[in-house]
Design a protein around this motif. Structure first.
Motif, PDB file in Angstrom:
ATOM      1  N   GLY A 169       8.343 -13.357 -19.340  1.00  0.00           N
ATOM      2  CA  GLY A 169       7.768 -12.260 -20.116  1.00  0.00           C
ATOM      3  C   GLY A 169       6.562 -12.689 -20.902  1.00  0.00           C
ATOM      4  O   GLY A 169       6.310 -12.192 -22.001  1.00  0.00           O
ATOM      5  N   SER A 170       5.772 -13.612 -20.319  1.00  0.00           N
ATOM      6  CA  SER A 170       4.647 -14.183 -21.060  1.00  0.00           C
ATOM      7  C   SER A 170       3.542 -14.586 -20.101  1.00  0.00           C
ATOM      8  O   SER A 170       3.790 -14.918 -18.940  1.00  0.00           O
ATOM      9  N   LEU A 171       2.301 -14.560 -20.624  1.00  0.00           N
ATOM     10  CA  LEU A 171       1.148 -15.077 -19.888  1.00  0.00           C
ATOM     11  C   LEU A 171       0.694 -16.412 -20.461  1.00  0.00           C
ATOM     12  O   LEU A 171      -0.377 -16.898 -20.109  1.00  0.00           O
ATOM     13  N   ILE A 172       1.489 -16.996 -21.345  1.00  0.00           N
ATOM     14  CA  ILE A 172       1.196 -18.324 -21.883  1.00  0.00           C
ATOM     15  C   ILE A 172       1.685 -19.352 -20.868  1.00  0.00           C
ATOM     16  O   ILE A 172       2.878 -19.387 -20.537  1.00  0.00           O
ATOM     17  N   VAL A 173       0.795 -20.194 -20.382  1.00  0.00           N
ATOM     18  CA  VAL A 173       1.115 -21.089 -19.274  1.00  0.00           C
ATOM     19  C   VAL A 173       2.262 -22.029 -19.630  1.00  0.00           C
ATOM     20  O   VAL A 173       3.121 -22.316 -18.789  1.00  0.00           O
ATOM     21  N   THR A 174       2.312 -22.511 -20.867  1.00  0.00           N
ATOM     22  CA  THR A 174       3.382 -23.436 -21.240  1.00  0.00           C
ATOM     23  C   THR A 174       4.753 -22.766 -21.217  1.00  0.00           C
ATOM     24  O   THR A 174       5.773 -23.440 -21.027  1.00  0.00           O
ATOM     25  N   GLU A 175       4.798 -21.440 -21.395  1.00  0.00           N
ATOM     26  CA  GLU A 175       6.062 -20.713 -21.293  1.00  0.00           C
ATOM     27  C   GLU A 175       6.368 -20.346 -19.847  1.00  0.00           C
ATOM     28  O   GLU A 175       7.530 -20.346 -19.434  1.00  0.00           O
ATOM     29  N   MET A 176       5.331 -20.051 -19.081  1.00  0.00           N
ATOM     30  CA  MET A 176       5.529 -19.731 -17.670  1.00  0.00           C
ATOM     31  C   MET A 176       6.069 -20.928 -16.894  1.00  0.00           C
ATOM     32  O   MET A 176       6.942 -20.786 -16.033  1.00  0.00           O
ATOM     33  N   VAL A 177       5.560 -22.118 -17.221  1.00  0.00           N
ATOM     34  CA  VAL A 177       5.872 -23.294 -16.409  1.00  0.00           C
ATOM     35  C   VAL A 177       7.350 -23.664 -16.497  1.00  0.00           C
ATOM     36  O   VAL A 177       7.881 -24.335 -15.600  1.00  0.00           O
ATOM     37  N   ARG A 178       8.046 -23.227 -17.525  1.00  0.00           N
ATOM     38  CA  ARG A 178       9.479 -23.510 -17.641  1.00  0.00           C
ATOM     39  C   ARG A 178      10.282 -22.873 -16.508  1.00  0.00           C
ATOM     40  O   ARG A 178      11.409 -23.291 -16.242  1.00  0.00           O
ATOM     41  N   TRP A 179       9.703 -21.851 -15.883  1.00  0.00           N
ATOM     42  CA  TRP A 179      10.420 -21.136 -14.823  1.00  0.00           C
ATOM     43  C   TRP A 179       9.854 -21.445 -13.442  1.00  0.00           C
ATOM     44  O   TRP A 179      10.205 -20.781 -12.475  1.00  0.00           O
ATOM     45  N   VAL A 180       8.980 -22.423 -13.349  1.00  0.00           N
ATOM     46  CA  VAL A 180       8.425 -22.820 -12.050  1.00  0.00           C
ATOM     47  C   VAL A 180       9.409 -23.752 -11.357  1.00  0.00           C
ATOM     48  O   VAL A 180       9.876 -24.727 -11.947  1.00  0.00           O
ATOM     49  N   ARG A 181       9.687 -23.470 -10.117  1.00  0.00           N
ATOM     50  CA  ARG A 181      10.638 -24.258  -9.352  1.00  0.00           C
ATOM     51  C   ARG A 181       9.953 -24.784  -8.092  1.00  0.00           C
ATOM     52  O   ARG A 181       9.560 -24.017  -7.222  1.00  0.00           O
ATOM     53  N   ASP A 182       9.767 -26.084  -8.005  1.00  0.00           N
ATOM     54  CA  ASP A 182       9.223 -26.690  -6.794  1.00  0.00           C
ATOM     55  C   ASP A 182       9.635 -28.147  -6.740  1.00  0.00           C
ATOM     56  O   ASP A 182      10.468 -28.616  -7.521  1.00  0.00           O
ATOM     57  N   GLU A 183       9.020 -28.881  -5.803  1.00  0.00           N
ATOM     58  CA  GLU A 183       9.408 -30.270  -5.589  1.00  0.00           C
ATOM     59  C   GLU A 183       8.943 -31.193  -6.714  1.00  0.00           C
ATOM     60  O   GLU A 183       9.422 -32.316  -6.834  1.00  0.00           O
ATOM     61  N   CYS A 184       8.016 -30.717  -7.559  1.00  0.00           N
ATOM     62  CA  CYS A 184       7.524 -31.536  -8.674  1.00  0.00           C
ATOM     63  C   CYS A 184       8.410 -31.298  -9.897  1.00  0.00           C
ATOM     64  O   CYS A 184       8.599 -30.160 -10.329  1.00  0.00           O
ATOM     65  N   SER A 185       8.947 -32.369 -10.472  1.00  0.00           N
ATOM     66  CA  SER A 185       9.839 -32.248 -11.620  1.00  0.00           C
ATOM     67  C   SER A 185       9.132 -32.503 -12.948  1.00  0.00           C
ATOM     68  O   SER A 185       9.734 -32.340 -14.008  1.00  0.00           O
ATOM     69  N   ASP A 186       7.875 -32.887 -12.888  1.00  0.00           N
ATOM     70  CA  ASP A 186       7.122 -33.196 -14.105  1.00  0.00           C
ATOM     71  C   ASP A 186       6.416 -31.936 -14.605  1.00  0.00           C
ATOM     72  O   ASP A 186       5.512 -31.413 -13.951  1.00  0.00           O
ATOM     73  N   ARG A 187       6.817 -31.427 -15.765  1.00  0.00           N
ATOM     74  CA  ARG A 187       6.245 -30.198 -16.297  1.00  0.00           C
ATOM     75  C   ARG A 187       4.740 -30.325 -16.546  1.00  0.00           C
ATOM     76  O   ARG A 187       4.001 -29.353 -16.411  1.00  0.00           O
ATOM     77  N   PHE A 188       4.306 -31.505 -16.922  1.00  0.00           N
ATOM     78  CA  PHE A 188       2.874 -31.678 -17.200  1.00  0.00           C
ATOM     79  C   PHE A 188       2.055 -31.388 -15.945  1.00  0.00           C
ATOM     80  O   PHE A 188       1.046 -30.666 -16.004  1.00  0.00           O
ATOM     81  N   TYR A 189       2.462 -31.908 -14.810  1.00  0.00           N
ATOM     82  CA  TYR A 189       1.689 -31.705 -13.584  1.00  0.00           C
ATOM     83  C   TYR A 189       1.859 -30.284 -13.053  1.00  0.00           C
ATOM     84  O   TYR A 189       0.937 -29.731 -12.433  1.00  0.00           O
TER      85      TYR A 189
END
Length: 397
Positions: free
Chosen positions: A45-65
Motif C-alpha cells: 500500500g505504498s510507493l516508497i521503495v523501501t516499503e515495497m521491497v519488503r514484499w519482493v520475492r525472487d532469488e536475491c535475498s539481499d534487500r539492498f540489491y
C-alpha cells in the motif's frame, strides 16, 4: 473458511495473468520488474521503495540489491513504461462500451516540503486550498457497470518541464492516446476546469462525445442565430416553463459550427442553474436526464483519486527523479487496474477478499478500500506466506 493456501494460489495466478497481458511488449527484465513492483505496491500500500521491497520475492535475498534494482528500473533511460500503458488500455478496452463514461480531471500531487525535486512547480493543493510545491497529474477513468472503475491515465507533469509544453498539451496527449486505445469508445465527462476552447477543439478533432459542466458565462449561439450567455439562455427558457426544473436547447459555439446541446437544472433551494454542455442529442426530458446522469458519475473520479492517494500512497513517494515519479504513478494505475480486473472477472476471488476485510471497513461504499484491505490481509495471514501473492520469478534460460 477456505484453505488460505488455495486463496493465495488463486490470487497469485490472476495477478500473473494480468501482468502477462500488459507486459508482452516488454523485455524480460522489464517484465520481471513490473511483476514485482505491482505486486509489492498492492501488498505494501505504498510507493516508497523501501516499503515495497519488503514484499519482493525472487532469488536475491539481499534487500539492498533488491532495492537497488527497483530504483535502477525507475530511473533507467530504458525503463519507459509507455508501451505497457498502451497494452493495458487496449487490454481493458474490451470492457468499455461506446456509452461508457470516461472521467477526466487534473489533480495535484502536493509535495509542500520538497526543495530539490526536479521540475518542481507550484500547484493548488485541493485539500488545503492553497498553493504548494508539487506536480500536476492528468487522471482519467472509465466508469463501468457495478461501480467498477478502470484507470486509463495517471500522467504526472510539471509546467517547468520543457517537454510538457503546457497543461492543455498534456491533456490533449492523454485524450489522444486514450481515444486511440479505445477506438473512439466512451463519453468524456469533465468538470468546469475543462470548459475551455482548447478542450472542445481537442474533443472535436477526435470526434469524441463529451459532457462538460459550464461556468455559465460562455457566449453561445442558439438555433435561430441569437448570441446569448448560457446562464441567461437557461433562465429565459425556464421563464417560459416555470414548472420545469430541467431545460435544454440546441446551441453551438462562436466560430465552431458543431452542434451542441445545453442542459440546465435547478436544485431545490438554489436559484443558480446547474449547466452542462454536451454533444449528445437532447430533444426530450429523458435524454436531458441521461446527460445529468453522465455527469453524476464524475464523482467517482474524485473517489478514485482519493483512494490512490490514501491507500496506494500517490503523494507519499520519497524519490527525487522526475522520470521515476512519473513511472511510480503509472505503477499505481496498474495496481488499481488489477483490482478492477478482479472485480470484473472473478466474483469468487472478490468474495474471498471482501470476507477478509476488517469489520470497520464493511460500511465503506467505495469497494476498492475493502478489496485492497482483503488482499493485504491475505498477505499477512501467515508470515511464511507473506510473499506468496507475488508472481514467481522468471526462470533462467
Amino acid at each position: 473458511m477456505l484453505d488460505k493456501d488455495f486463496i493465495i494460489c488463486k490470487a497469485r495466478t490472476e495477478l500473473s495473468e494480468f501482468i502477462k497481458q500488459i507486459s508482452e511488449c516488454l523485455d524480460r527484465p522489464r517484465k520481471k520488474f513490473l511483476r514485482q513492483a505491482v505486486g509489492a505496491i498492492l501488498l505494501s500500500g505504498s510507493l516508497i521503495v523501501t516499503e515495497m521491497v519488503r514484499w519482493v520475492r525472487d532469488e536475491c535475498s539481499d534487500r539492498f540489491y533488491q532495492m537497488k534494482r527497483l530504483l535502477n528500473h525507475l530511473v533507467s533511460s530504458e525503463g519507459d513504461l509507455s508501451k505497457a500503458v498502451d497494452a493495458f488500455r487496449k487490454f481493458m478496452s474490451r470492457y468499455i462500451e461506446y456509452d461508457t463514461p470516461i472521467l477526466i480531471d487534473i489533480t495535484d500531487i502536493a509535495k509542500p516540503r520538497a526543495r530539490r525535486m526536479k521540475y518542481l512547480a507550484m500547484v493548488r493543493d485541493a485539500s488545503e486550498e492553497k498553493l504548494v510545491a508539487g506536480y500536476w497529474c492528468v487522471e482519467a477513468y472509465a466508469y463501468l457497470k457495478g461501480k467498477r472503475i478502470v484507470p486509463l491515465a495517471m500522467d504526472v507533469f510539471s509546467v517547468e518541464d520543457p517537454s510538457a509544453g503546457s497543461q492543455n498539451l498534456c491533456i490533449e496527449r492523454a485524450v489522444k492516446a486514450i481515444n486511440e486505445a479505445l477506438d473512439g469508445k466512451g463519453i468524456w465527462v469533465a468538470d468546469r476546469g475543462f470548459d475551455g476552447l482548447n478542450s472542445y477543439e481537442t474533443w472535436f478533432s477526435y470526434n469524441c462525445n463529451f459532457v462538460v459542466r459550464q461556468r455559465g458565462d460562455r457566449l453561445v449561439i442558439t438555433a435561430n442565430g441569437v448570441s446569448i450567455v448560457q446562464r441567461d439562455l437557461a433562465e429565459r427558457i425556464r421563464a417560459n416553463n416555470p414548472q420545469c426544473d430541467i431545460v435544454w436547447a440546441k446551441v453551438h459555439l462562436p466560430n465552431i459550427n458543431k452542434p451542441l446541446y445545453l442542459v440546465a437544472s435547478w436544485r431545490q433551494g438554489n436559484d443558480e442553474p446547474f449547466i452542462l454542455m454536451t454533444t449528445l442529442v437532447v430533444e426530450n426530458i429523458q435524454q436531458a436526464k441521461q446527460v445529468l446522469w453522465y455527469y453524476s458519475r464524475r464523482w467517482a473520479c474524485e473517489e478514485a483519486g482519493r483512494f490512490l492517494k490514501n491507500r496506494v500512497g500517490l503523494e507519499r513517494f520519497r524519490i527525487r527523479r522526475y522520470e521515476a515519479i512519473q513511472r511510480l504513478a503509472i505503477l499505481a494505475m496498474f495496481a488499481m487496474g488489477f483490482l478492477t480486473w478482479v472485480l470484473i472477472i472473478s466474483r469468487q476471488i472478490t468474495g474471498w477478499l471482501l470476507s477478509l476485510t476488517s469489520r470497520f471497513r464493511k460500511q465503506v461504499p467505495f469497494i476498492y478500500y475493502r478489496l485492497l484491505d482483503g488482499l493485504q490481509e491475505l498477505g499477512r495471514l501467515r508470515y511464511p506466506y507473506r510473499n506468496n501473492l507475488l508472481p514467481r520469478p522468471l526462470e533462467n534460460g
